[in-house]
Motif scaffolding. Structure first.
Motif, mmCIF file in Angstrom:
data_model
loop_
_atom_site.group_PDB
_atom_site.id
_atom_site.type_symbol
_atom_site.label_atom_id
_atom_site.label_comp_id
_atom_site.label_asym_id
_atom_site.label_seq_id
_atom_site.Cartn_x
_atom_site.Cartn_y
_atom_site.Cartn_z
ATOM 1 N N GLU A 334 49.029 -30.267 33.041
ATOM 2 C CA GLU A 334 50.260 -31.266 32.473
ATOM 3 C C GLU A 334 49.832 -32.544 31.722
ATOM 4 O O GLU A 334 50.279 -33.123 30.891
ATOM 5 N N LEU A 335 49.004 -33.119 33.039
ATOM 6 C CA LEU A 335 48.711 -34.574 32.608
ATOM 7 C C LEU A 335 47.575 -34.720 31.571
ATOM 8 O O LEU A 335 47.575 -35.430 30.602
ATOM 9 N N PHE A 336 46.481 -33.696 31.602
ATOM 10 C CA PHE A 336 45.322 -33.868 30.938
ATOM 11 C C PHE A 336 45.269 -32.914 29.507
ATOM 12 O O PHE A 336 44.639 -33.180 28.863
ATOM 13 N N GLN A 382 41.054 -46.263 32.958
ATOM 14 C CA GLN A 382 39.632 -47.099 33.001
ATOM 15 C C GLN A 382 39.101 -47.114 31.456
ATOM 16 O O GLN A 382 38.758 -48.090 30.935
ATOM 17 N N GLU A 383 38.963 -45.766 30.994
ATOM 18 C CA GLU A 383 38.108 -45.523 29.827
ATOM 19 C C GLU A 383 39.135 -45.525 28.681
ATOM 20 O O GLU A 383 38.607 -45.361 27.323
ATOM 21 N N LYS A 384 40.309 -45.315 28.817
ATOM 22 C CA LYS A 384 41.286 -45.029 27.772
ATOM 23 C C LYS A 384 41.177 -43.840 26.831
ATOM 24 O O LYS A 384 41.452 -43.835 25.530
ATOM 25 N N GLU A 385 40.580 -42.955 27.538
ATOM 26 C CA GLU A 385 40.339 -41.683 26.928
ATOM 27 C C GLU A 385 40.465 -40.754 27.797
ATOM 28 O O GLU A 385 40.449 -40.703 29.084
ATOM 29 N N VAL A 386 40.755 -39.494 27.283
ATOM 30 C CA VAL A 386 41.243 -38.312 28.364
ATOM 31 C C VAL A 386 40.359 -37.012 27.718
ATOM 32 O O VAL A 386 40.378 -36.862 26.726
ATOM 33 N N TYR A 387 40.048 -36.025 28.887
ATOM 34 C CA TYR A 387 39.414 -34.925 28.377
ATOM 35 C C TYR A 387 40.225 -34.011 28.980
ATOM 36 O O TYR A 387 40.700 -33.900 30.123
ATOM 37 N N ARG A 388 40.648 -32.973 27.977
ATOM 38 C CA ARG A 388 41.404 -31.851 28.297
ATOM 39 C C ARG A 388 40.693 -30.926 29.146
ATOM 40 O O ARG A 388 39.330 -30.774 29.450
ATOM 41 N N LEU A 389 41.194 -30.159 30.062
ATOM 42 C CA LEU A 389 40.638 -29.193 30.936
ATOM 43 C C LEU A 389 39.882 -28.004 30.029
ATOM 44 O O LEU A 389 40.353 -27.647 29.250
ATOM 45 N N GLY A 390 38.648 -28.061 30.453
ATOM 46 C CA GLY A 390 37.880 -26.887 29.676
ATOM 47 C C GLY A 390 37.213 -27.708 28.342
ATOM 48 O O GLY A 390 36.402 -27.095 27.636
ATOM 49 N N SER A 391 37.415 -29.219 28.052
ATOM 50 C CA SER A 391 36.717 -29.579 26.892
ATOM 51 C C SER A 391 35.746 -30.694 27.270
ATOM 52 O O SER A 391 35.999 -31.391 28.273
ATOM 53 N N GLY A 392 34.696 -30.808 26.456
ATOM 54 C CA GLY A 392 34.014 -31.821 26.504
ATOM 55 C C GLY A 392 34.107 -33.202 25.615
ATOM 56 O O GLY A 392 33.336 -34.108 25.597
ATOM 57 N N ARG A 393 34.944 -32.898 24.784
ATOM 58 C CA ARG A 393 35.278 -33.944 23.692
ATOM 59 C C ARG A 393 36.466 -34.786 24.114
ATOM 60 O O ARG A 393 37.657 -34.399 24.640
#
Length: 573
Positions: A334-336, A382-393
């Motif tokens: 739900e979060l990512f 900290q990074e102001k970016e999120v990685y979806r589960l199963g994604s490297g982008r």
């Protein structure tokens, strides 16, 4: 002692106050207490109402008069709370607490709020109650709070704005505006306004007061209120005139702050709550994170919504998530968010961080979050970016985080259950909302607000809340806080008719702190259920166990009598 008779027959229910003297009970039109029901004779019985009690005498009725299942023979005292049957019409005599016949808060059209609305912008401009009275609120809450502010070392404009916010919170007004006239040029210092309902066509009445160059304009929904509260507006203007403007004559430019939205309705008369919302408006103007502490039901989400509405992100989304409601794997999804193919049949979908891009993410019950999830959230912040589960982008995650918890966060930090580095990320401003038992002065306003909304949804127009009920509400422990009060008002609204007072007898026993049951032998609901059981059993006996015939005799539907038999534990014979 005042008495009242509550009568139930068929699908109808009556509440009849009893005047002292003799009262005829029957189905005839001339009966003082008329019960138009087949099992009630034209002249069924006579009540003798005195100051200390009520007696009854059966007048030879066809179906008899019974008290607690026993037939009435001669003139017989009627015990309050015991089932009283006129044929199969059920009645219960109530001995009212003296103050249950007196209005503590009156409710009319001016008390109505838009159904489902908790926003101060959508509240009716006269939505403040007079209990505690406006004058009491003004003298005990507004004046001490404002005097504390204006005697401090804050800038002059801040002190003037505090006066404006105090007037707006304590008076039943539609808007407040404060301006300063300098060399013919008017500069607005403070503005606050409540939006009016679309159907509200009342004519607004302004009160304008000037003092030492300050101009106060307070608009009231009706002329009567404007006349009544003009002296209080004048006091506010005088206080503004007494403020020492430290920066006058220094050539410095005055600072002009955009007015924050009004706090949620109804306006709080608690100095602590007013201070919290004033501080929240300042915090909202920046970008720092917020942690709201407090027991369940104290209004943590409401404050979070206010911070969002008062911020520069107000036009962007506000996304909420209860961290305690989901297991860890589902919470992280739900979060990512998740990427397509992470599991069989799973499609790509964004998480709450992505959904809140540019806006605010409210994480409720963050203290219940697993340590692994805490670490992932810390990296996102900290990074102001999120990685979806199963994604490297990575995906952009520019959000403001407002968190809340009812847990002892200090104990969680000490035990290692909550990461200190995450705490310092989410707790730039920590505020604790007090439980309702520590802000009892707000209970009348909150009670009438929730009752008005619930009654509006039910299409009922009650007369108000009795003094006795108000005393019970004000003294109750409220372990569930504001949420419990809201649910209690929604429940009692179901038992009110047009013109009724909310009396103490309608309130749940737990609110009386274990002393609700007196000599009457139990709560009103218990006694009514007992009387209903006797009425159904009597009808079934007269119909030789034929449920359909008993339903016809009681003038209820067959499904109704089956439902009530099941609820009362009456087995069909």
């Amino acid at each position: 002692m005042p008495f009242r008779l509550q009568i139930t027959y068929g699908e109808r229910s009556l509440r009849i106050p009893l005047a002292e003297g003799e009262l005829l009970v029957g189905s005839a039109s001339e009966a003082e207490i008329r019960i138009p029901y087949p099992t009630v004779s034209r002249r069924h019985a006579r009540l003798f109402v005195g100051e200390d009690g009520v007696e009854i005498e059966d007048l030879g009725s066809s179906n008899g008069t019974r008290i607690d299942g026993e037939s009435v023979r001669g003139r017989t005292p009627v015990p309050p709370g015991k089932p009283l049957l006129f044929g199969t019409a059920v009645a219960v005599l109530e001995s009212l607490r003296a103050q249950d016949s007196e209005i503590g808060i009156a409710m009319g059209d001016e008390w109505r709020a838009s159904p489902g609305s908790l926003s101060g912008d959508e509240a009716h401009p006269a939505m403040t109650t007079l209990a505690p009275s406006v004058l009491e609120s003004f003298t005990r809450v507004f004046l001490p709070g404002v005097l504390e502010v204006i005697s401090g070392g804050s800038p002059a404009l801040d002190r003037i704005q505090a006066i404006g916010q105090g007037l707006f919170s304590s008076l039943p007004c539609a808007s407040v505006s404060i301006s300063r006239d300098r060399d013919g040029e008017e500069g607005v210092i403070f503005e606050a306004e409540r939006k009016r309902r679309r159907e509200d066509n009342s004519e607004l009445t302004p009160v304008e007061v000037g003092f030492e160059g300050w101009r106060f304009r307070v608009v009231f929904p009706v002329e009567k209120l404007a006349r009544a509260y003009k002296p209080l507006v004048e006091v506010g203007a005088m206080l503004a005139g007494l403020v020492v403007c430290e920066d006058e004559g220094k050539g410095g430019a005055s600072r002009h702050r955009i007015a924050a939205p009004a706090p949620p309705a109804p306006p709080s008369v608690s100095a602590l709550i007013q201070k919290i919302y004033r501080s929240a408006a300042r915090v909202a103007a920046g970008s720092i994170s917020v942690l709201i502490r407090g027991e369940s039901g104290t209004g943590k989400e409401l404050l979070a919504r206010y911070v969002h509405a008062a911020s520069s992100r107000a036009e962007a989304p506000l996304v909420t998530l209860n961290c305690a409601a989901l297991p860890r794997d589902l919470l992280e999804a739900e979060l990512f968010g998740v990427e397509k193919g992470v599991a069989t049949g799973v499609d790509s979908r964004p998480g709450r961080f992505e959904q809140a891009e540019g806006g605010t993410l409210f994480l409720d019950e963050i203290g219940d979050m697993a340590p692994d999830t805490q670490a992932r959230i810390l990296r996102v912040l900290q990074e102001k970016e999120v990685y979806r589960l199963g994604s490297g982008r990575p995906r952009r995650a520019d959000v403001r985080v407002v968190s809340a918890t009812n847990r002892d966060i200090d104990a969680l930090l000490e035990s290692g259950a909550f990461r200190p580095d995450l705490y310092h990320r989410i707790a730039d401003w920590v505020v604790e909302l007090p439980p309702l038992r520590k802000r009892r002065e707000d209970i009348p306003n909150l009670a009438v607000h929730f009752l008005s909304r619930a009654c509006a949804e039910a299409g009922v127009k009650p007369a108000g809340i009795s003094k006795a009920a108000l005393d019970v509400l004000a003294a109750a422990p409220w372990p569930g806080n504001i949420r419990q009060l809201e649910r209690e008002m929604a429940r009692v609204a179901l038992f009110l008719e047009d013109g009724d007072l909310l009396e103490s007898s309608l309130l749940q026993g737990s609110l009386f702190d274990g002393v609700q049951e007196g000599e009457s032998g139990g709560s009103l609901r218990t006694q009514l259920e007992k009387a209903e059981r006797i009425a159904i059993e009597t009808a079934l006996a007269a119909a030789s166990g034929d449920v359909n015939a008993a339903a016809r005799q009681l003038e209820v539907g067959r499904s109704t009598i089956y439902r009530r038999m099941t609820a009362l534990g009456l087995a069909q014979k």
